[in-house]
Design a protein around this motif. Structure first.
Motif, PDB file in Angstrom:
ATOM      1  N   ARG A   1       0.820  -1.212   0.000  1.00 22.43           N
ATOM      2  CA  ARG A   1       0.000   0.000   0.000  1.00 22.43           C
ATOM      3  C   ARG A   1       0.860   1.271   0.000  1.00 22.43           C
ATOM      4  N   VAL A   2       2.153   1.086  -0.092  1.00 23.75           N
ATOM      5  CA  VAL A   2       3.090   2.211  -0.225  1.00 23.75           C
ATOM      6  C   VAL A   2       3.885   2.004  -1.506  1.00 23.75           C
ATOM      7  N   LYS A   3       3.911   3.027  -2.318  1.00 21.38           N
ATOM      8  CA  LYS A   3       4.668   2.957  -3.570  1.00 21.38           C
ATOM      9  C   LYS A   3       5.699   4.075  -3.603  1.00 21.38           C
ATOM     10  N   VAL A   4       6.924   3.730  -3.934  1.00 19.71           N
ATOM     11  CA  VAL A   4       7.987   4.721  -4.106  1.00 19.71           C
ATOM     12  C   VAL A   4       8.283   4.841  -5.598  1.00 19.71           C
ATOM     13  N   VAL A   5       8.134   6.042  -6.122  1.00 19.43           N
ATOM     14  CA  VAL A   5       8.449   6.328  -7.518  1.00 19.43           C
ATOM     15  C   VAL A   5       9.706   7.178  -7.542  1.00 19.43           C
TER      16      VAL A   5
END
Length: 776
Positions: free
Chosen positions: A245-249
């Motif tokens: 539920r956490v995305k790092v771009v």
């Protein structure tokens, strides 16, 4: 910069490979060519998007309240006035962290926000989100914190006996290394005490990020991360969320000499976005950048070298003390490198080292290019100069009598199985022509230390020549599971590479394009941006993406190649191995089959996913023994300096470099990386030192913290690139960037010693260290 661009230089026989350029009118293509980066035009024009440039509808701005004290007990925090200010949407402190209250790359010992105790100047206390950046900063200033100021522990030697600064204690790690006979004694003994200062990465762009809440209750973080999956996992744990539920771009990385974005930026941003339900942006001031990110470990080193009458090393005894600052970060890794490489690239039958990393109330230390190895290089090379002086030997000659080679043992007991052409590198810089002396005319006055307005009498200028050898390890160490995953997809004559490896400027995206061009003969290759929806590829450090991620791309591309060629080979009754792809054409060994890649790809979509995982390593045992490193790279540097012995000003005239590179994959990028590493090393040698008396960082800006500019940069002459391929590495290539950073400061110090006769045992070298008293 001057030196042999490998695309045009004539190599030394048996050691370097000549890389022919493309045919007239043809674009650079494949490995060994100087393919330009795909983003070079956008960066040159200023249109490349970095995190500080990002925008989102309904954007809020973040500010962080930081401690003005290096050590204090927090009595109370009152956020009422700040929260009531018009335009303020949220204020968060330690009470508002729903998940883990601490985080850290190796040890989870660093609070998201200080709760009871402040442990370094600039530590985060609270964060604010507001509708304007000025409002956010004013609200941060309005938070009332009552401190009970405590005496800071800033001397790492006193940390052993001081009251614990952290629940985990002050000692982060102790490594004793014992190799050989402790009773061994040499005929000649020299001792030295050395200090290395706190070098700051000083990235061209300060930390910035954007957090965007998601409808599922998660959050997306747009930051210049160099290790997005680790950052995602740390942030998710602090948010109390599942990792998916956490995305790092990963946004554009505006400079990275180590861990570019630490979690101290990302976690407060995400908390504010989750609290407000709005996108939140943060752009650090230069002062905040200096106070919050990790620096090179200040180090105290005591050495005793034993040698025989011929100058051959018998025993080395050393003590190495790293100042980790308030939290552990990657200090354990830095200490392992420092202890393992404490004897340098020399054969020493008996080595005894005690290494410690300790907590203090100084600014945080962590991963900076060549950590651990750079500090000990400055010390052991100073010792080699002392031995040379005591024995009446040339500094280059005493080094030549002791150089390491393939098959020798490190003091950790590990056999050097990779190419180790240390003697060849030293010979190359020793035999290179020296730069001419400046002429006595107005034009040459600019070449004197300090320029025409800063130098004293030209007669007070002395020239010195110094040598240094050094080594770095590639990839992680001590059991680190190095693995990377890549996917190569081909459709409509275009290849796409999907890999989470972050290009921090080291050129991975360019390398990935070259690999696919080489294997598949497809010129049109793009590399997708990195994010955590892709499989993990690990951190961008120690040349690991060239090895591990490049290896994964190559394996995936070869799998696609097999898919492409198998039907064709079966049709003609031959094996795939009898077909070759070159210049976009597929041909058989006998010339009967000849077609183009484009024709065979028509109407097809091919793809493959592959992993690359180097051989495992061991933890160092209780005696500092073990096969802890995957691979090693070596470098030799000869520095030529002019020193005004009355004023103590130093001008680096030339840095001649010979380096063990395994294989040159992109000549122009390789040369640029070596030049950049040398300049960073010159900065560490002469000017870069983030001073923090009693734990307070002084002048945390680019005026107070001096960096080398174009006027300070010497001529960097690459006299030799030894291309002896490492058989266990994909393409046989070795890491390039870190080795010149490690070796250059020691070479400059050696040259200043040669010019002045002064011991020069501190980095950076201050004017008072280079002044020679009259008559000396």
């Amino acid at each position: 910069m001057t030196g042999p661009d490998a695309a045009t230089a004539t190599p030394a026989a048996g050691t370097a490979t000549q890389h022919p350029g493309p045919a007239d009118g043809a674009a650079p293509h494949g490995l060994g060519m100087s393919l330009p980066p795909a983003d070079v035009l956008a960066k040159a024009q200023g249109t490349y998007p970095y995190a500080a440039d990002l925008w989102a509808e309904g954007l809020l701005w973040a500010a962080v309240l930081r401690s003005p004290h290096p050590h204090a007990r927090i009595v109370s925090i009152d956020t009422g006035e700040a929260a009531a200010m018009p335009g303020v949407r949220a204020v968060v402190t330690h009470e508002d962290v729903p998940g883990d209250a601490t985080h850290g790359r190796r040890v989870a010992d660093r609070p998201v926000f200080a709760k009871d105790t402040v442990r370094h100047h600039g530590e985060a206390i609270a964060a604010i989100a507001a509708d304007h950046p000025d409002t956010a900063r004013l609200a941060a200033a309005a938070i009332q914190v009552e401190y009970e100021i405590l005496d800071p522990i800033t001397d790492p030697e006193k940390a052993f006996e001081a009251e614990p600064l952290h629940p985990d204690g002050n000692l982060i790690r102790h490594i004793p290394l014992r190799f050989g006979d402790p009773a061994a004694v040499g005929e000649v003994i020299v001792e030295g005490l050395y200090r290395v200062g706190r070098q700051d990465p000083a990235p061209i762009g300060a930390e910035a990020g954007l957090a965007v809440p998601r409808p599922d209750g998660g959050v997306e973080l747009y930051v210049a991360s160099t290790d997005p999956h680790t950052d995602r996992d740390l942030a998710a744990a602090c948010f109390g969320l599942e990792a998916d539920r956490v995305k790092v771009v990963v946004t554009g990385v505006p400079g990275a000499m180590g861990d570019r974005e630490d979690s101290g930026v990302q976690i407060p941003l995400g908390l504010l976005a989750l609290r407000t339900g709005c996108p939140v942006k943060f752009v650090a001031t230069r002062e905040e950048s200096f106070l919050s990110h990790s620096h090179r470990h200040p180090t105290l080193l005591r050495y005793r070298h034993h040698a025989d009458a011929e100058g051959r090393l018998v025993k080395i005894e050393a003590q190495v003390l790293l100042d980790a600052g308030a939290y552990a970060d990657t200090s354990s890794d830095a200490l392992a490198a420092a202890v393992a490489f404490a004897a340098g690239p020399y054969v020493v039958p008996h080595v005894f080292v005690e290494g410690w990393a300790v907590r203090t109330n100084n600014p945080p230390s962590g991963h900076v290019r060549g950590e651990g190895a750079m500090q000990v290089c400055a010390a052991y090379e100073g010792q080699m100069d002392k031995l040379a002086a005591k024995l009446g030997l040339d500094p280059a000659e005493i080094r030549m009598r002791n150089v390491m080679a393939t098959g020798d043992l490190l003091p950790t007991g590990q056999t050097v199985t990779c190419p180790a052409p240390v003697g060849e590198l030293l010979k190359a810089v020793r035999d290179a022509d020296l730069p001419p002396l400046p002429l006595d005319d107005d034009e040459s006055q600019w070449l004197l230390p300090g320029g025409p307005e800063g130098a004293g009498e030209p007669g007070a200028v002395r020239r010195g020549v110094g040598y240094a050898l050094g080594m770095v390890h590639m990839l992680g160490a001590e059991g680190t599971d190095e693995v990377s995953t890549a996917t190569v997809r081909v459709h409509d004559g275009r290849a796409t590479v999907i890999c989470a490896a972050v290009d921090t400027g080291q050129g991975f995206t360019t390398l990935a394009r070259q690999i696919v061009q080489e294997v598949l003969g497809i010129e049109d290759v793009r590399v997708l941006p990195s994010d955590t929806d892709q499989p993990p590829s690990g951190a961008s450090a120690r040349g690991r993406h060239t090895w591990v991620s490049g290896g994964a791309v190559e394996r995936a591309a070869k799998m696609v190649r097999t898919q492409l060629l198998q039907p064709l080979a079966g049709k003609f009754g031959m094996s795939v191995e009898l077909l070759t792809i070159a210049d976009g054409k597929i041909t058989s060994y006998d010339g009967v089959l000849s077609t183009t890649v484009d024709e065979e790809l028509l109407g097809k979509e091919l793809w493959a996913t592959a992993q690359c995982r180097p051989h495992p390593t061991d933890h160092l045992d209780d005696d500092g023994q073990g096969d802890a490193f995957v691979g090693l790279a070596y470098c030799a540097v000869r520095a030529v300096v002019d020193v005004d012995i009355e004023l103590g000003s130093v001008r680096v005239v030339e840095m001649a470099v010979a380096q063990d590179v395994g294989r040159v994959l992109n000549p122009r990028q390789a040369a640029a990386r070596i030049e950049a590493g040398v300049i960073q090393g010159v900065g560490a040698a002469l000017m870069e030192d983030l001073r923090a008396p009693r734990g307070i960082v002084k002048r945390p800006n680019l005026t107070g913290y001096a960096l080398p500019t174009a006027l300070d940069a010497p001529d960097v002459r690459i006299v030799k690139l030894v291309e002896e391929r490492d058989v266990v590495a994909p393409f046989g290539a070795k890491a390039i960037s870190a080795a010149p950073v490690v070796v250059s400061p020691a070479a400059v110090a050696a040259a200043v010693r040669a010019a002045t006769g002064r011991p020069v045992s501190r980095l950076p070298i201050r004017p008072q260290h280079a002044v020679v008293k009259p008559g000396v």
